[in-house]
Design an enzyme around this catalytic site. Structure first.
Site, PDB file in Angstrom:
ATOM      1  N   SER A 132       0.834  -1.202   0.000  1.00  0.00           N
ATOM      2  CA  SER A 132       0.000   0.000   0.000  1.00  0.00           C
ATOM      3  C   SER A 132       0.871   1.255   0.000  1.00  0.00           C
ATOM      4  O   SER A 132       2.060   1.219   0.310  1.00  0.00           O
ATOM      5  CB  SER A 132      -0.921   0.013   1.225  1.00  0.00           C
ATOM      6  OG  SER A 132      -0.160   0.190   2.395  1.00  0.00           O
ATOM      7  N   HIS A 133       0.233   2.354  -0.284  1.00  0.00           N
ATOM      8  CA  HIS A 133       0.959   3.624  -0.376  1.00  0.00           C
ATOM      9  C   HIS A 133       1.630   3.982   0.950  1.00  0.00           C
ATOM     10  O   HIS A 133       2.799   4.381   0.979  1.00  0.00           O
ATOM     11  CB  HIS A 133       0.001   4.744  -0.794  1.00  0.00           C
ATOM     12  CG  HIS A 133      -0.678   4.488  -2.090  1.00  0.00           C
ATOM     13  ND1 HIS A 133      -0.055   4.669  -3.298  1.00  0.00           N
ATOM     14  CD2 HIS A 133      -1.924   4.045  -2.389  1.00  0.00           C
ATOM     15  CE1 HIS A 133      -0.898   4.358  -4.274  1.00  0.00           C
ATOM     16  NE2 HIS A 133      -2.024   3.976  -3.743  1.00  0.00           N
ATOM     17  N   MET A 134       0.897   3.878   2.012  1.00  0.00           N
ATOM     18  CA  MET A 134       1.455   4.280   3.302  1.00  0.00           C
ATOM     19  C   MET A 134       2.555   3.334   3.767  1.00  0.00           C
ATOM     20  O   MET A 134       3.465   3.736   4.492  1.00  0.00           O
ATOM     21  CB  MET A 134       0.352   4.362   4.350  1.00  0.00           C
ATOM     22  CG  MET A 134      -0.671   5.460   4.059  1.00  0.00           C
ATOM     23  SD  MET A 134       0.050   7.124   3.991  1.00  0.00           S
ATOM     24  CE  MET A 134      -0.131   7.615   5.691  1.00  0.00           C
TER      25      MET A 134
END
Length: 785
Positions: free
Chosen positions: A741-743
């Site tokens: 995921s991005h985070m």
């Protein structure tokens, strides 16, 4: 005062939940058919002060080992339960000294004990098979569900304290018939209590030993009581109709589809394009319809085919059930099959993936790392060996290996590949954004063309860059797992990747505020949420003046021996690239993915601004517009329909459906149609990011003035929360999200210890702590206080 045989003669009118904890149990002693209440002796603080000896003598008659329990006047009132606030002591020895000490300790826990405050004593129920807490309403929405949590080890404190991982958590619709006997017994107890106390939402504690149920406590469920309201018959009918439609839809879609491989399907909120991470489990209609329009209706499948995978074009990825977006996992798994695989092998592989997930539901948010083979990686041989153990022949494994190598090699080495074309398309989108925004088109036309360009030049190439980014992370992780590089190499490489997050930190140190706002102002913590403020709306909150993170990791550099070993591994696998080319691709793919998201989100964010302006002209607020459907708004471009009437209609329908859906609970992974009626909450396995170890206070108030030096909790791993990293947070925990995921990428890049995708159970447990220790290397979270 103690229990007596006269209790069973009490009438229903004499039963009251307004009584103390001890008095309620005493009133039920000997009169329940579905459960038993253990004998009890209770007395007030005034009675204890006047003559404690007689109460100790009475308590000694109850058993060899006792439990001394609180029954303070402040507990279980109409305003507050004070659950767990006061002391109860287990396994108290049946001696005068032990009992006197325990009783005094319980009264002391009240603080300034009042004369009418009580303590009660019961025999200790030793080694029950189940001990738990249950509600007869879903406490957040007051929905018609039994919510049952039970520990199977017999630890009577583990459920209320959340201190054990052996807890089972169940949601059971009131009209459902679960298969487990102990659940049926708990429901039968609720039904009997219903005849005694009426429709009051209840919170009970229970234990089951050798199929015998014991009621340990009953009190009003205050959260549900506060939310209880009179519902119209039409709303009730709509709710019941939706439940019926959900079950019918699941049954229909569980059968074969002529254009898809796989005998069955599953549905999840996290696999593939993980809607729970991006828009949430219960998104409002505008965010949901935008996500479908821009990504999951057609774009996702089109671009996956362009990258060499099986064609599942025209298969929408999302199915909306009770307001929750679920990924059609069969369609998703089909889209990960290389298009060169023969049909029989593709069918066999998809069924294997589906059966694996069905048997191991905790992998629902890790399917691309733990189940699906979607690209070459340096651990592929071991994964193929596992396939052979599951009935795949050597020739079938060879065919799968060849297909994955060719697909991956084409993405990495072909200078004219779709990957490189996607990067150019993102650049083209930036030009087209300015053309549309600065044009003389009216708002409706601008919305239409921003969305069209965003699909063709934004989310379509982003879908490809995201696929390349996944391949990059898979290759990097497998190099680490195969000992071609060290964990330190892995961390330092990702730390060296320059993404939007690191650029924002760097620019915030040198760039003038107006230029900073112009470049990053379109970002929102909730990318698809119109109610989420843009960075340029609250620049003082999102653009910190702090120094950000220092470069604590070593610079990335590999030895000649490591490079040679990687080159040899690539050559053995018949990939045509060398180590330098490979690392360049990995870096470019991760950076391009993040840049693509940054650019296309500008089109989306500007669309939301225009929708807000359009709505404001005809009297609708941001909060109202969050319930609109983007398809209805887009239809205005090609019709003469009234914008006012269209918005009013779609908002009204959206609000009614959204409100109704809040009372519908569904699992994160649907494996069978009956899961819509009752299900056990998955015991998720969290994703730990970095090798760090930190101890810090918990922060649930997402305010720039509150987050520095703390472990911040946010539900979704949305990249719009980039601003958190500029305030030197100690760590991050999200309820939803995966390793890719991005985070997760941002936390890895900035060396911030994080738990991404903790799952509902662990997220709530940790969120309620005051101080946590996150040990990423040991993959453990410790509650300090």
């Amino acid at each position: 005062m103690s229990y007596s045989d006269n209790i069973v003669t009490l009438s229903r009118s004499e039963l009251s939940l307004a009584s103390s904890k001890a008095e309620v149990l005493n009133s039920l002693y000997g009169r329940l058919k579905s459960a038993s209440v253990l004998p009890l002796n209770f007395f007030t603080f005034a009675e204890w002060k006047r003559g404690g000896d007689k109460h100790i003598h009475a308590a000694k008659q109850l058993g060899a080992e006792l439990i001394v329990r609180s029954s303070c006047l402040n507990e279980d009132t109409d305003c507050s339960s004070q659950a767990g606030k006061y002391t109860s002591l287990l396994h108290v020895k049946n001696t005068t000294e032990a009992l006197s000490h325990a009783i005094s300790k319980v009264f002391e826990s009240y603080g300034d004990a009042q004369n009418d405050d009580q303590v009660f004593i019961q025999p200790m129920l030793d080694t029950p098979d189940f001990v738990g807490v249950a509600f007869n309403r879903e406490p957040n929405s007051n929905g018609n569900y039994y919510v049952i949590s039970a520990d199977t080890t017999g630890d009577t404190q583990s459920v209320t304290s959340g201190a054990d991982s052996t807890i089972q958590n169940w949601f059971i619709r009131h009209d459902a018939k679960p298969e487990e006997k102990w659940l049926v017994q708990v429901i039968a107890l609720f039904e009997e209590l219903h005849t005694l106390f009426g429709t009051c939402p209840l919170d009970i504690e229970f234990a089951i030993k050798k199929n015998k149920v014991f009621l340990l406590q009953v009190r009003p469920l205050l959260l549900a009581l506060k939310q209880e309201s009179q519902e119209s018959k039409s709303n009730t009918k709509q709710y019941e109709l939706e439940l019926s439609c959900i079950e019918k839809k699941l049954k229909r879609m569980s059968t074969r589809h002529p254009y898809l491989c796989g005998e069955q399907t599953l549905f999840g909120v996290m696999p593939d394009w993980n809607p729970a991470e991006i828009i949430g489990v219960k998104p409002k209609p505008l965010a949901l319809s935008l996500y479908k329009e821009l990504v999951t209706d057609r774009v996702w499948a089109q671009q996956r085919f362009n990258y060499g995978y099986r064609n599942v074009y025209n298969h929408p990825l999302l199915l909306v059930l009770g307001g929750t977006p679920f990924v059609d996992i069969r369609a998703s798994f089909n889209s990960f099959i290389p298009n060169t695989l023969a049909e029989p092998l593709a069918e066999k592989l998809v069924n294997h993936y589906l059966n694996t997930l069905k048997a191991s539901p905790h992998l629902h948010d890790k399917v691309e790392f733990s189940i699906v083979l979607s690209c070459f990686n340096f651990g592929l041989k071991g994964q193929l060996d596992e396939l052979k153990q599951c009935g795949f022949s050597q020739s079938e494994c060879n065919e799968i290996q060849r297909a994955l190598i060719v697909l991956t090699d084409n993405v990495i080495t072909d200078k004219n590949s779709v990957f490189h074309q996607d990067i150019k398309k993102i650049d083209e989108l930036e030009k087209r954004q300015d053309q549309i925004i600065q044009s003389d088109l009216n708002k409706i036309d601008k919305i239409y063309w921003l969305i069209e360009d965003c699909k063709n030049y934004g989310t379509l190439p982003f879908a490809g860059l995201a696929r390349a980014g996944f391949i990059a992370i898979q290759l990097l992780k497998s190099m680490c797992e195969s000992k071609l590089i060290t964990q330190c190499d892995y961390d330092s490489f990702l730390h060296s990747v320059k993404t939007v997050s690191s650029a924002l930190l760097d620019d915030s140190k040198t760039m003038q505020r107006d230029l900073l706002i112009k470049k990053y102002g379109h970002l929102r913590p909730g990318t698809y949420d119109i109610t989420s403020k843009r960075y340029d709306e609250e620049p003082g909150s999102y653009f910190s003046t702090t120094k950000g993170f220092s470069d604590k990791l070593n610079k990335f550099a590999l030895s000649l021996e490591q490079l040679n070993n990687i080159n040899e591994a690539l050559s053995r696998s018949n990939l045509s690239c060398d180590a330098v080319t490979l690392f360049n691709f990995i870096k470019n793919a991760i950076e391009a993915r993040e840049y693509g998201k940054f650019v296309f989100s500008r089109s989306l964010s500007q669309t939301l601004v225009l929708i807000e302006q359009l709505g404001s002209q005809v009297g609708f607020s941001r909060d109202d517009l969050a319930f609109a459907d983007i398809k209805e708004i887009l239809r205005l471009q090609s019709t003469s329909h009234s914008a006012t009437a269209t918005l009013a209609s779609t908002i009204t329908l959206g609000k009614e459906y959204y409100e109704m859906c809040q009372k519908i609970k569904l699992p994160a992974l649907i494996r069978r149609p009956s899961d819509a009626q009752f299900y056990q909450v998955l015991a998720e396995e969290p994703n730990f990011v970095t090798s760090g170890c930190i101890t810090a206070p918990v922060c649930t108030n997402i305010d720039p003035n509150s987050v520095a030096g703390k472990i911040v909790f946010i539900e979704a791993a949305d990249p719009g929360f980039d601003w958190l990293f500029s305030y030197e947070i100690a760590g991050l925990v999200t309820q939803f999200g995966g390793l890719n995921s991005h985070m997760a990428i941002r936390a890895q890049e900035l060396n911030v210890p994080a738990v991404i995708g903790a799952g509902e159970w662990w997220f709530k447990k940790w969120k309620n702590a005051e101080m946590l220790k996150i040990d990423c290397q040991c993959q453990k979270v410790h509650i300090i206080s």
